[in-house]
Write a protein that holds these residues in place. Structure first.
Motif, PDB file in Angstrom:
ATOM      1  N   ALA A 175      32.301 -24.276  28.923  1.00 19.25           N
ATOM      2  CA  ALA A 175      33.457 -25.679  28.540  1.00 19.25           C
ATOM      3  C   ALA A 175      34.072 -23.518  28.002  1.00 19.25           C
ATOM      4  O   ALA A 175      35.393 -23.738  28.590  1.00 19.25           O
ATOM      5  N   LEU A 176      33.250 -22.907  27.830  1.00 20.80           N
ATOM      6  CA  LEU A 176      34.223 -21.356  27.247  1.00 20.80           C
ATOM      7  C   LEU A 176      34.153 -20.413  28.563  1.00 20.80           C
ATOM      8  O   LEU A 176      35.157 -20.252  28.974  1.00 20.80           O
ATOM      9  N   ALA A 190      26.322 -35.791  14.947  1.00 20.24           N
ATOM     10  CA  ALA A 190      26.980 -35.103  16.253  1.00 20.24           C
ATOM     11  C   ALA A 190      26.361 -33.810  16.606  1.00 20.24           C
ATOM     12  O   ALA A 190      25.984 -33.136  17.431  1.00 20.24           O
ATOM     13  N   PHE A 191      25.728 -33.295  15.523  1.00 26.41           N
ATOM     14  CA  PHE A 191      24.748 -32.092  15.815  1.00 26.41           C
ATOM     15  C   PHE A 191      23.759 -32.042  16.777  1.00 26.41           C
ATOM     16  O   PHE A 191      23.734 -31.466  17.241  1.00 26.41           O
ATOM     17  N   MET A 207      39.844 -30.479  25.726  1.00 23.55           N
ATOM     18  CA  MET A 207      38.268 -30.576  25.392  1.00 23.55           C
ATOM     19  C   MET A 207      37.315 -31.860  24.640  1.00 23.55           C
ATOM     20  O   MET A 207      38.785 -32.130  24.007  1.00 23.55           O
ATOM     21  N   LYS A 208      36.148 -31.822  24.344  1.00 21.42           N
ATOM     22  CA  LYS A 208      36.158 -32.788  23.189  1.00 21.42           C
ATOM     23  C   LYS A 208      35.490 -31.973  21.883  1.00 21.42           C
ATOM     24  O   LYS A 208      35.035 -30.517  22.592  1.00 21.42           O
ATOM     25  N   VAL A 209      35.666 -32.079  21.048  1.00 17.52           N
ATOM     26  CA  VAL A 209      35.709 -31.417  19.908  1.00 17.52           C
ATOM     27  C   VAL A 209      35.776 -31.934  18.816  1.00 17.52           C
ATOM     28  O   VAL A 209      36.365 -33.343  18.362  1.00 17.52           O
ATOM     29  N   THR A 222      22.155 -32.907  24.355  1.00 17.56           N
ATOM     30  CA  THR A 222      23.454 -33.342  25.857  1.00 17.56           C
ATOM     31  C   THR A 222      24.685 -32.605  25.698  1.00 17.56           C
ATOM     32  O   THR A 222      24.575 -32.238  26.714  1.00 17.56           O
ATOM     33  N   LEU A 223      24.925 -31.678  25.143  1.00 15.19           N
ATOM     34  CA  LEU A 223      25.904 -30.885  25.097  1.00 15.19           C
ATOM     35  C   LEU A 223      27.161 -31.900  25.236  1.00 15.19           C
ATOM     36  O   LEU A 223      27.907 -31.598  26.213  1.00 15.19           O
ATOM     37  N   GLU A 224      27.280 -33.008  24.552  1.00 14.57           N
ATOM     38  CA  GLU A 224      28.292 -34.276  24.701  1.00 14.57           C
ATOM     39  C   GLU A 224      29.601 -33.548  24.542  1.00 14.57           C
ATOM     40  O   GLU A 224      30.736 -34.267  25.220  1.00 14.57           O
ATOM     41  N   PHE A 225      30.201 -32.602  23.725  1.00 14.67           N
ATOM     42  CA  PHE A 225      30.808 -32.447  23.608  1.00 14.67           C
ATOM     43  C   PHE A 225      31.126 -30.434  23.995  1.00 14.67           C
ATOM     44  O   PHE A 225      30.334 -29.686  24.170  1.00 14.67           O
ATOM     45  N   ASP A 226      32.883 -30.422  23.758  1.00 19.05           N
ATOM     46  CA  ASP A 226      32.652 -28.664  24.025  1.00 19.05           C
ATOM     47  C   ASP A 226      32.303 -27.452  23.217  1.00 19.05           C
ATOM     48  O   ASP A 226      32.544 -26.526  23.257  1.00 19.05           O
ATOM     49  N   VAL A 227      33.022 -28.634  22.178  1.00 16.36           N
ATOM     50  CA  VAL A 227      33.248 -26.997  20.383  1.00 16.36           C
ATOM     51  C   VAL A 227      32.927 -28.650  19.358  1.00 16.36           C
ATOM     52  O   VAL A 227      33.172 -29.678  19.586  1.00 16.36           O
ATOM     53  N   CYS A 228      32.167 -28.432  18.650  1.00 15.44           N
ATOM     54  CA  CYS A 228      31.761 -28.983  17.750  1.00 15.44           C
ATOM     55  C   CYS A 228      30.878 -27.739  16.154  1.00 15.44           C
ATOM     56  O   CYS A 228      30.374 -26.420  16.474  1.00 15.44           O
TER      57      CYS A 228
END
Length: 279
Positions: free
Chosen positions: A210-211, A31-32, A1-3, A38-44
């Protein structure tokens, strides 16, 4: 995942988990915006106000019950040291600088101003240097945008009477400024005693897709965060708890009062979404 997680001593071991791409942001707030737009990351990691606004606008993210940073904010309302003393109630009709109207520190400061001094958000003109993270959000009419580079510059130029600065900014661009509220630390402790919780600034969210696709990976990351935050000073912690629920309820109520969200925050619904990590 991208975190995306902030750079704290407690997160360094988490970032050694294999199989993930940990993306660094310094500063962290940009990053927020990228996450909620764009929901660029999986967990942020995400500021509380950004999460509440994203939820209000239907952004498909779920709260992981992890608090990364937080604290009281009576000291976050600052003034120039050589300026005439200004009581919090004197802010009615004045201009106050803040990085963004939706900045979480500003959320807590405006909440305490209303609760303890009777100053409504609309009683003040909030002068900002950045736009909201959630693109769909429209700011209320008592918010102005400045082309100043930093919030402290607004104060030093005389454009505002006071400035809201986050914890890191107080020791950075705000060096030399003083709290507008006298005995700020005492007032902060009284707020905590009154509410039975500590204000939360940053939480963690996971992209819903991602979940759905990688629940085991999300669970493993949560377990690592839980271990990393064990024994930390409140409100930093992992797991659903009464203090977290209270902080969400109070923060959500403040957000509604300040027109940061347009619908009441349903803490029970948030808890149901985080039920798999309730322990």
């Amino acid at each position: 995942m991208k975190v995306v997680l902030g750079d704290y001593p407690r997160t360094r071991a988490v970032k050694e988990l294999p199989g993930h791409e940990f993306i660094e942001f310094k500063p962290l707030p940009p990053a927020f915006a990228r996450m909620v737009r764009t929901l660029e990351f999986d967990v942020c990691e995400m500021a509380l106000a950004t999460y509440l606004q994203a939820r209000d606008h239907g952004v498909p993210v779920t709260l992981l019950p992890v608090v990364m940073i937080g604290g009281t904010h009576h000291r976050s309302l600052t003034r120039l040291p050589d300026a005439p003393k200004l009581a919090p109630g004197d802010l009615r009709g004045r201009r106050v600088g803040v990085r963004s109207y939706s900045q979480t520190t500003g959320l807590w400061v405006r909440g305490l101003l209303r609760e303890e001094y009777g100053v409504e958000a609309a009683d003040v003109t909030w002068v900002t240097t950045e736009e909201p993270h959630v693109a769909q959000y429209t700011e209320p009419p008592f918010v102005e945008r400045s082309d100043a580079a930093k919030v402290a510059d607004l104060l030093k130029s005389g454009d505002v009477a006071a400035a809201v600065l986050g914890p890191r900014a107080v020791g950075g661009q705000g060096e030399g400024l003083v709290p507008l509220i006298e005995d700020a630390e005492v007032a902060g402790r009284a707020w905590v005693e009154r509410h039975g919780t500590v204000p939360v600034n940053h939480v963690v969210v996971v992209r819903n897709a991602a979940l759905d696709e990688n629940p085991d990976q999300v669970d493993a990351l949560y377990a690592a965060l839980k271990e990393a935050t064990a024994g930390a000073e409140p409100p930093v912690a992992a797991g659903w708890s009464e203090p977290l629920a209270k902080a969400l309820e109070i923060g959500g109520r403040y957000a509604l009062e300040q027109d940061l969200v347009r619908t009441k925050v349903d803490v029970a619904e948030i808890e149901r979404g985080a039920a798999r990590w309730s322990q």
